[in-house]
Structures are given as C-alpha cells and as structure tokens.
Design a protein around this motif. Structure first.
Motif, PDB file in Angstrom:
ATOM      1  N   GLU A  62       0.862  -1.181   0.000  1.00  0.00           N
ATOM      2  CA  GLU A  62       0.000   0.000   0.000  1.00  0.00           C
ATOM      3  C   GLU A  62       0.900   1.232   0.000  1.00  0.00           C
ATOM      4  N   PRO A  63       1.150   1.836  -1.157  1.00  0.00           N
ATOM      5  CA  PRO A  63       2.123   2.931  -1.231  1.00  0.00           C
ATOM      6  C   PRO A  63       1.849   4.084  -0.275  1.00  0.00           C
ATOM      7  N   ALA A  64       0.590   4.340   0.024  1.00  0.00           N
ATOM      8  CA  ALA A  64       0.266   5.445   0.930  1.00  0.00           C
ATOM      9  C   ALA A  64       0.642   5.135   2.374  1.00  0.00           C
ATOM     10  N   ARG A  65       0.873   3.852   2.691  1.00  0.00           N
ATOM     11  CA  ARG A  65       1.259   3.443   4.048  1.00  0.00           C
ATOM     12  C   ARG A  65       2.438   2.472   3.936  1.00  0.00           C
ATOM     13  N   PRO A  66       3.618   2.987   3.608  1.00  0.00           N
ATOM     14  CA  PRO A  66       4.756   2.117   3.270  1.00  0.00           C
ATOM     15  C   PRO A  66       5.234   1.235   4.413  1.00  0.00           C
ATOM     16  N   ASP A  67       4.904   1.581   5.668  1.00  0.00           N
ATOM     17  CA  ASP A  67       5.359   0.765   6.792  1.00  0.00           C
ATOM     18  C   ASP A  67       4.401  -0.375   7.124  1.00  0.00           C
ATOM     19  N   LEU A  69       2.673  -3.832   6.875  1.00  0.00           N
ATOM     20  CA  LEU A  69       2.998  -5.148   6.325  1.00  0.00           C
ATOM     21  C   LEU A  69       1.862  -6.156   6.488  1.00  0.00           C
ATOM     22  N   ARG A  70       0.963  -5.943   7.439  1.00  0.00           N
ATOM     23  CA  ARG A  70      -0.130  -6.882   7.684  1.00  0.00           C
ATOM     24  C   ARG A  70      -1.376  -6.424   6.938  1.00  0.00           C
ATOM     25  N   PHE A  71      -1.929  -7.337   6.144  1.00  0.00           N
ATOM     26  CA  PHE A  71      -3.123  -7.051   5.360  1.00  0.00           C
ATOM     27  C   PHE A  71      -4.084  -8.220   5.534  1.00  0.00           C
ATOM     28  N   GLY A  72      -5.125  -8.019   6.345  1.00  0.00           N
ATOM     29  CA  GLY A  72      -6.032  -9.124   6.615  1.00  0.00           C
ATOM     30  C   GLY A  72      -5.276 -10.283   7.253  1.00  0.00           C
ATOM     31  N   ARG A  73      -5.396 -11.473   6.642  1.00  0.00           N
ATOM     32  CA  ARG A  73      -4.700 -12.657   7.146  1.00  0.00           C
ATOM     33  C   ARG A  73      -3.303 -12.818   6.538  1.00  0.00           C
ATOM     34  N   LEU A  74      -2.820 -11.831   5.824  1.00  0.00           N
ATOM     35  CA  LEU A  74      -1.566 -11.971   5.098  1.00  0.00           C
ATOM     36  C   LEU A  74      -0.513 -10.984   5.580  1.00  0.00           C
ATOM     37  N   HIS A  75       0.748 -11.418   5.509  1.00  0.00           N
ATOM     38  CA  HIS A  75       1.911 -10.580   5.806  1.00  0.00           C
ATOM     39  C   HIS A  75       2.679 -10.386   4.505  1.00  0.00           C
ATOM     40  N   PHE A  76       2.888  -9.134   4.108  1.00  0.00           N
ATOM     41  CA  PHE A  76       3.528  -8.831   2.832  1.00  0.00           C
ATOM     42  C   PHE A  76       5.033  -9.047   2.917  1.00  0.00           C
ATOM     43  N   ARG A  77       5.569  -9.881   2.021  1.00  0.00           N
ATOM     44  CA  ARG A  77       7.009 -10.156   1.973  1.00  0.00           C
ATOM     45  C   ARG A  77       7.739  -9.239   0.999  1.00  0.00           C
ATOM     46  N   GLY A  78       7.065  -8.838  -0.073  1.00  0.00           N
ATOM     47  CA  GLY A  78       7.685  -7.987  -1.076  1.00  0.00           C
ATOM     48  C   GLY A  78       7.070  -8.215  -2.440  1.00  0.00           C
ATOM     49  N   PHE A 274     -14.087  -5.418 -11.755  1.00  0.00           N
ATOM     50  CA  PHE A 274     -13.937  -4.091 -12.350  1.00  0.00           C
ATOM     51  C   PHE A 274     -15.289  -3.384 -12.334  1.00  0.00           C
ATOM     52  N   THR A 275     -15.289  -2.129 -11.887  1.00  0.00           N
ATOM     53  CA  THR A 275     -16.470  -1.270 -12.026  1.00  0.00           C
ATOM     54  C   THR A 275     -16.004   0.093 -12.522  1.00  0.00           C
ATOM     55  N   TRP A 276     -16.935   0.842 -13.116  1.00  0.00           N
ATOM     56  CA  TRP A 276     -16.597   2.170 -13.619  1.00  0.00           C
ATOM     57  C   TRP A 276     -16.192   3.109 -12.486  1.00  0.00           C
ATOM     58  N   THR A 277     -16.782   2.934 -11.315  1.00  0.00           N
ATOM     59  CA  THR A 277     -16.544   3.878 -10.230  1.00  0.00           C
ATOM     60  C   THR A 277     -15.323   3.543  -9.388  1.00  0.00           C
ATOM     61  N   THR A 278     -14.989   2.262  -9.266  1.00  0.00           N
ATOM     62  CA  THR A 278     -13.895   1.870  -8.378  1.00  0.00           C
ATOM     63  C   THR A 278     -12.687   1.304  -9.103  1.00  0.00           C
ATOM     64  N   GLY A 279     -12.798   1.002 -10.401  1.00  0.00           N
ATOM     65  CA  GLY A 279     -11.687   0.429 -11.142  1.00  0.00           C
ATOM     66  C   GLY A 279     -11.500  -1.044 -10.831  1.00  0.00           C
ATOM     67  N   VAL A 280     -10.239  -1.498 -10.819  1.00  0.00           N
ATOM     68  CA  VAL A 280      -9.916  -2.905 -10.636  1.00  0.00           C
ATOM     69  C   VAL A 280      -9.692  -3.200  -9.151  1.00  0.00           C
ATOM     70  N   LEU A 303      -9.602 -13.375   2.905  1.00  0.00           N
ATOM     71  CA  LEU A 303      -8.297 -13.268   3.549  1.00  0.00           C
ATOM     72  C   LEU A 303      -7.715 -11.868   3.401  1.00  0.00           C
ATOM     73  N   VAL A 304      -7.932 -11.272   2.226  1.00  0.00           N
ATOM     74  CA  VAL A 304      -7.430  -9.927   1.965  1.00  0.00           C
ATOM     75  C   VAL A 304      -8.191  -9.351   0.784  1.00  0.00           C
ATOM     76  N   GLY A 305      -8.326  -8.044   0.764  1.00  0.00           N
ATOM     77  CA  GLY A 305      -8.905  -7.343  -0.361  1.00  0.00           C
ATOM     78  C   GLY A 305      -8.055  -6.138  -0.692  1.00  0.00           C
ATOM     79  N   ALA A 306      -8.004  -5.773  -1.978  1.00  0.00           N
ATOM     80  CA  ALA A 306      -7.181  -4.637  -2.392  1.00  0.00           C
ATOM     81  C   ALA A 306      -7.794  -3.978  -3.613  1.00  0.00           C
ATOM     82  N   ASP A 307      -7.685  -2.642  -3.657  1.00  0.00           N
ATOM     83  CA  ASP A 307      -8.175  -1.902  -4.808  1.00  0.00           C
ATOM     84  C   ASP A 307      -7.009  -1.166  -5.450  1.00  0.00           C
ATOM     85  N   MET A 308      -7.317  -0.121  -6.223  1.00  0.00           N
ATOM     86  CA  MET A 308      -6.268   0.535  -6.987  1.00  0.00           C
ATOM     87  C   MET A 308      -5.361   1.438  -6.147  1.00  0.00           C
ATOM     88  N   GLY A 309      -5.614   1.508  -4.842  1.00  0.00           N
ATOM     89  CA  GLY A 309      -4.681   2.178  -3.957  1.00  0.00           C
ATOM     90  C   GLY A 309      -3.538   1.277  -3.528  1.00  0.00           C
TER      91      GLY A 309
END
Length: 354
Positions: A62-67, A69-78, A274-280, A303-309
C-alpha cells in the motif's frame, strides 16, 4: 479472460474500454504429495529459449502506508514489477511453484514460462534462469496454431501439468516431468454439465488434489463467471472419489481468476472485479475442502482485499509453497494482456496465523 487495469498507477479511459472489450470423466490417479525433484533441470529450462526478465522490487503493498505489512490474514514479503524485451513475455495467467524459487507458468498466448525467483532473505528481488517456449499440441504443432491460445489455468500432479483453455473449452495434460517444454498436450474429456458456458467465461482455475486429502485424485475446474440460475459460479470435480458439479457463492460482483490448494487442503481463490466507479480490485478467499462436494454451494471468508490504492494489476495467477520454517507463502502474478497500459506484478505474502 483478462480484465484490464493498471493498479496503483491509475486507469485511463483507454484502459477502461479495454476492460469491457477484453476479453465420460477423467480419473486422475491419487498420488502422494508432489516432489519437486520430479522436474529435472533439463525439463525446466534447457528446451526453452532463454530470456532476460528485469525486476523492479518494491517493499510497500500500500504505497500510501509504506510501513504497513499486515493485510487481513496476510503478511507482505515484497513485490516485483517485471519487464522483458522478449516479445512473448507477458499475459501470465497460471502459475505453479515447484519449490520456494522455481516456477512454471503459462501465458494467454499458449507459451510456457519457467524461471527462478531470487531472494534477499525472504524478500523477492529478481527472476533468473528464465526460459520461454510455445506449448505443443498432440500433433507437435503449437497450441496457438490450432487456435487453442487462451490458456488460462494450470495445475500440477507430480510430473503432470494440466492446462485449461478458456475460449475453446478444453482441458489438456502434459507429461512435463518427462518431456519439459517439448511435452505434447493430451486432451481430456470435458466435464459433463459444463457444456454451453460462455466462450470467454470458461475454466479459469484448475487445482489437483493429492493424497492424503478427502478429494485425492480430483481435478477441480472452476469457471471465471459461468453462472447458475442463482447467480453463483459453476465448477466441477473431475475424477476422484466424488465427481460432479458444485457452485461457488458469488459476492459483490467478483469473478474467479485462479485458485490453489493450501497445505491443509483448503481451496484458495483469487478473485477480481472491475467497475466504472472503483476500477480494478482483487480479493483472496478461503474455501474449506470439507464443504466441496457434488451439489454443494460453497463459500468462505475473505483473507485480503485490495483496490487501486494498492500495488495490484489484473491479478490472474497464484502459487503456494511452504518454507523450511513451516510458513505458507502465496505468490501472485498479474496478467498484463500484452498491453503497455498494464504491468506484470509479482506479489508474495505469508499466510499469517489467526
């Protein structure tokens, strides 16, 4: 079929239009847990054309929150943004992890792609030893020459790889462990009950269930968005102890883009919307294997959800592997549809405890 988006970089009008325009039973033998040694070095790369894949690592999902690492049930490795000057690179739509580094993938245009993920500790930083080659049909001609080019799904039973071809509604098997990229496709009977599904909403995910699980010997075939009368997603159990049809509850307009088996036997689903209002958007769900049986309507938690942010694109492929420490790692790759508007993104997460 690949939905088209550009993740955190934003969606252009051209990209939005591309989203709208884009586009008897098998009895597999139940076997022991796959052994990576089944695939020799020769079968993985020596028969393909070596290619160079450039990788741009990133550490923030999540570029807006670079620190974070935990997203739902997942830990981001890279993650990695992958590019290559080779004209056949891109369109990755199916993935199998042979171990923590080596992988086999398929592209929309019926090519094999193999390689090795390079790590700095547990963080992916590059791809090495990559090779590419056209998939071959039963007669030795390429699948693309037969018009069987919309290869969307990939599953593994030890040395055998199964590939789903969406628009022509075919499932084929390859003796990849023996012949590598020179293996020839052997068509399998199409599952009874899935006739008449839309050409661009066909089988998008394949999963083979090994021993010792309840459905051992079953090939699970899941459509992208072939809906039943209740609006749920149609799927099939091919071979194994309980062949038949089941459906997956559809929520919030998400379609299936891939699936994999978790170490405990549960089904991991990759979904996109995909929707017109929210993108992918992308979502991962977990389906208990105990719930999967003919006639069932299965559902499971997100487990996790993510949008264009977030650092996503058209996420189409997932592979699972365990670490020496017993962790479960998920590797996701996007399908760029061979479009300059999109990216090939590789993401890795560790499945966290509750």
């Amino acid at each position: 079929m690949g939905a088209r988006g550009v993740g955190a970089r934003g969606l252009t009008v051209v990209g939005v239009l591309a989203v709208l325009l884009g586009g008897g039973a098998l009895t597999p033998a139940g076997r022991a847990e796959p052994d990576p040694a089944v695939f020799s070095r020769a079968s993985l790369g020596d028969q393909g054309e070596p290619i160079t894949i450039e990788a741009r690592p990133f550490t923030a999902f999540e570029p807006a929150r670079p620190d974070r690492l935990r997203f739902g049930r997942l830990h981001f490795r890279g993650g990695l943004e992958l590019t290559s000057r080779h004209k056949a690179f891109g369109g990755i739509s199916g993935l199998v992890m042979l171990d923590a580094a080596r992988f086999v993938a398929v592209t929309d245009k019926a090519d094999w792609l193999t390689g090795r993920i390079v790590y700095d500790g547990s963080r992916p930083v590059g791809v090495a030893d990559a090779a590419i080659a056209p998939m071959l049909g039963p007669d030795g001609r390429t699948l693309a020459a037969r018009g069987w080019y919309d290869t969307e799904s990939l599953a593994r039973d030890q040395g055998t790889l199964y590939v789903g071809i969406e628009r022509v509604h075919r499932i084929v098997r390859f003796d990849f462990g023996r012949d590598g990229m020179a293996a020839r496709a052997k068509p399998l009977p199409w599952p009874a009950g899935l006739q008449g599904i839309p050409s661009n909403r066909g089988v998008e995910a394949l999963v083979f269930v090994p021993k010792p699980f309840r459905l051992a010997g079953t090939l699970i075939a899941i459509t992208e968005r072939a809906l039943d009368g209740a609006g749920d997603i149609r799927a099939a159990l091919i071979g194994g102890p309980q062949p038949g049809l089941f459906t997956i509850r559809r929520h919030d307009g998400f379609d299936i883009s891939d699936a994999a088996l978790l170490p405990d036997g549960d089904l991991l689903l990759v979904e996109r919307r995909f929707t017109w209002t929210t993108g992918v958007a992308m979502r991962l769900r977990r389906i208990p294997q105990a719930a999967i049986m003919p006639g069932a309507v299965v559902d499971g938690p997100e487990l996790v959800g993510a949008d264009m942010g977030f650092q996503i694109d058209n996420m189409e492929a997932v592979g699972v592997h365990p670490t020496a420490a017993g962790e479960t790692v998920l590797t996701l790759v996007s399908d760029d549809n061979f479009s300059f508007l999109q990216r090939t993104v590789l993401l890795q997460f560790t499945l966290a405890d509750e």
